[in-house]
Write an enzyme that holds these catalytic residues in place. Structure first.
Site, PDB file in Angstrom:
ATOM      1  N   GLY A  84       0.835  -1.177   0.029  1.00 39.28           N
ATOM      2  CA  GLY A  84      -0.013   0.216   0.092  1.00 39.28           C
ATOM      3  C   GLY A  84       0.767   1.278  -0.162  1.00 39.28           C
ATOM      4  N   GLU A  91       4.397  -7.033   0.146  1.00 40.58           N
ATOM      5  CA  GLU A  91       4.012  -7.388  -0.908  1.00 40.58           C
ATOM      6  C   GLU A  91       3.730  -6.118  -1.881  1.00 40.58           C
ATOM      7  OE1 GLU A  91       0.262  -9.551   0.211  1.00 40.58           O
ATOM      8  OE2 GLU A  91       1.111 -11.471   0.848  1.00 40.58           O
ATOM      9  N   PRO A  92       4.571  -5.356  -2.170  1.00 38.63           N
ATOM     10  CA  PRO A  92       4.349  -4.545  -3.031  1.00 38.63           C
ATOM     11  C   PRO A  92       3.879  -4.695  -4.592  1.00 38.63           C
ATOM     12  CG  PRO A  92       6.806  -4.893  -2.890  1.00 38.63           C
ATOM     13  CD  PRO A  92       5.971  -5.820  -1.931  1.00 38.63           C
ATOM     14  N   GLY A  93       3.181  -4.005  -5.175  1.00 39.32           N
ATOM     15  CA  GLY A  93       2.659  -4.353  -6.563  1.00 39.32           C
ATOM     16  C   GLY A  93       3.074  -2.903  -7.298  1.00 39.32           C
ATOM     17  N   ARG A 110      -8.126   3.394 -14.137  1.00 41.90           N
ATOM     18  CA  ARG A 110      -8.198   3.909 -13.090  1.00 41.90           C
ATOM     19  C   ARG A 110      -8.762   5.486 -12.844  1.00 41.90           C
ATOM     20  NH1 ARG A 110      -4.067   5.467 -10.851  1.00 41.90           N
ATOM     21  NH2 ARG A 110      -4.357   4.523  -8.694  1.00 41.90           N
ATOM     22  N   CYS A 160     -17.462   4.412 -25.916  1.00 40.64           N
ATOM     23  CA  CYS A 160     -18.819   5.281 -25.954  1.00 40.64           C
ATOM     24  C   CYS A 160     -19.395   5.181 -24.582  1.00 40.64           C
ATOM     25  CB  CYS A 160     -19.724   4.423 -26.828  1.00 40.64           C
ATOM     26  SG  CYS A 160     -21.097   5.165 -27.030  1.00 40.64           S
ATOM     27  N   GLU A 161     -18.624   5.789 -23.777  1.00 36.31           N
ATOM     28  CA  GLU A 161     -19.147   6.359 -22.205  1.00 36.31           C
ATOM     29  C   GLU A 161     -18.421   7.522 -22.042  1.00 36.31           C
ATOM     30  OE1 GLU A 161     -20.634   4.246 -19.928  1.00 36.31           O
ATOM     31  OE2 GLU A 161     -20.722   2.435 -20.899  1.00 36.31           O
ATOM     32  N   TYR A 172      -1.754  -1.653 -12.789  1.00 35.90           N
ATOM     33  CA  TYR A 172      -3.426  -1.681 -13.056  1.00 35.90           C
ATOM     34  C   TYR A 172      -3.756  -0.942 -14.281  1.00 35.90           C
ATOM     35  CZ  TYR A 172      -2.682  -3.248  -8.126  1.00 35.90           C
ATOM     36  OH  TYR A 172      -2.407  -4.015  -7.302  1.00 35.90           O
TER      37      TYR A 172
END
Length: 418
Positions: free
Chosen positions: A227, A268-270, A307, A337-338, A365
């Site tokens: 985190g 546990e870094p991502g 994101r 188309c949003e 991500y």
């Protein structure tokens, strides 16, 4: 990554050259930046037995996994297919920590048959482990510490109402199941969410684990998840890894002394390891002037970088084709188309159709949360390693979109019935 007056470079390679070679849109990752982040973490925790486990969900490309393994990093996974990919990348089963949430017991059994380590996320799963395996399978236990800190509520995972982990208030129930089946508990785990600014949040979680550790005399590790906050724009606050290392190391050393022996301290870094390494390069399709604002329409969108729309996340945008032009204000939007906004009211060097824009902090991500929405292709991926760009994922094709679909000719069926 660096920008001089006229060129945006990754390890000295002009990103426009990479764009010309591999096409757009395109994810580009800087291996040097990933290695730098690994070294930063390792240097900050030299006083303990540190284990870094890369959270594969952030960027699950087999070449990225191989890069992590080559630097002495283990891996944390959340699905059976992430396990398969980690094994394909050369990780030994004992280097793979599997922390599922609400998956089927069948998937759990399949994972254990592959030899990976398991973090138990619920009392029903703990009961299943006892009934099925008795005392033959060691486990870690994921605890919900009831800590509501971090960034966007969607990425806070340690508060009381979160689906993740076993509540710290169920301590006696955990012990009862463990003792009933003599389940070997070898680790305790928490992950309270993402975007923590300082060490205090980790220390709060650490105190929870230090207290619960008294219930289990044979622990091999305590896992504090991750985190760590990264900077998304100039002046943004990021986690002070040096401060984190000093405070958490001191607290952990004190714990080990009281516990009677040294055990592993795990993170546990991502996002921390890969976010800043990545850019998403996109082509400008159109510059559309409306009375209230000027839109820049690009050949990408929430299908490639969700994101901004999902978390209101900020990603810095740079016009790499026209870096010395006067600045103007634009809203950069995608082709989905949003409502599909990548950045509102951005001050960019003058943007023209055909320019290449770089969206920064796209390593985490980005591709891993991408989709084929609107039947669009997902981009290719390139890793720059030691000054050379390597294609590590091909761009999708129409055949990829159609794979698995079964075409039924309903007109023929109707004709047969007549």
């Amino acid at each position: 990554m660096q920008i001089d007056q006229n060129r945006y470079q990754i390890q000295g390679v002009d990103v426009l050259e990479i764009a010309r070679e591999f096409g757009l849109p395109l994810y580009v990752y800087d291996a040097e930046k990933i290695i730098e982040k690994i070294n930063t973490l390792q240097a900050a925790f030299r006083g303990v037995q540190l284990k870094i486990k890369y959270a594969a969900k952030a960027l699950t490309n087999v070449s990225i996994l191989k890069l992590m393994r080559s630097r002495g990093i283990d891996v944390e996974v959340v699905s059976i297919n992430e396990i398969r990919m980690a094994l394909l990348a050369g990780f030994e089963p004992g280097q793979i920590m599997y922390t599922p949430s609400g998956v089927s017991f069948g998937e759990i059994q399949e994972a254990l048959a592959l030899g990976v380590r398991l973090n138990v996320d619920s009392l029903p799963l703990l009961e299943f482990m006892g009934q099925t395996f008795g005392s033959t399978k060691p486990v870690g236990i994921r605890i919900n510490p009831h800590i509501a800190e971090g960034g966007n509520i969607k990425i806070q995972t340690g508060h009381k109402d979160s689906k993740f982990g076993i509540s710290m208030e169920q301590r006696s129930q955990i012990r009862a199941v463990v003792e009933r089946y003599a389940i070997p508990v070898v680790g305790l785990h928490i992950h309270t969410g993402s975007d923590f600014k300082n060490a205090d949040a980790f220390l709060k979680g650490a105190e929870v684990l230090f207290e619960l550790a008294n219930d289990y005399p044979n622990l091999e590790f305590l896992d504090f998840g991750s985190g760590f906050k990264v900077a998304y724009r100039e002046g943004d606050h990021s986690t002070d890894i040096g401060e984190l290392g000093r405070k958490v190391t001191a607290a952990f050393q004190n714990f080990c002394e009281k516990y009677g022996r040294e055990i592993d301290l795990c993170f546990e870094p991502g996002k921390f390891l890969v976010s800043e390494s990545g850019v998403l390069l996109v082509n400008v399709n159109i510059v559309k002037e409306n009375p209230s604002r000027t839109f820049v329409g690009v050949d990408s969108g929430l299908n490639h970088l969700i994101r901004p729309m999902m978390y209101d996340a900020y990603h810095e945008i740079v016009n790499v084709s026209n870096p010395t032009a006067e600045k103007q204000t634009y809203s950069v939007v995608g082709y989905i188309c949003e409502t599909d906004t990548l950045g509102w009211d951005r001050s960019l060097n003058e943007v023209r159709p055909g320019d290449v824009l770089a969206l920064k902090n796209a390593g985490a991500y980005g591709f891993s949360m991408s989709s084929n929405y609107n039947s669009r292709f997902r981009p290719a991926e390139v890793l720059v390693y030691e000054g050379k760009p390597y294609l590590i994922r091909q761009r999708e094709t129409f055949e990829d979109l159609m794979r698995g679909q079964i075409e039924v000719d309903f007109e023929e069926e109707i004709t047969v019935k007549k």
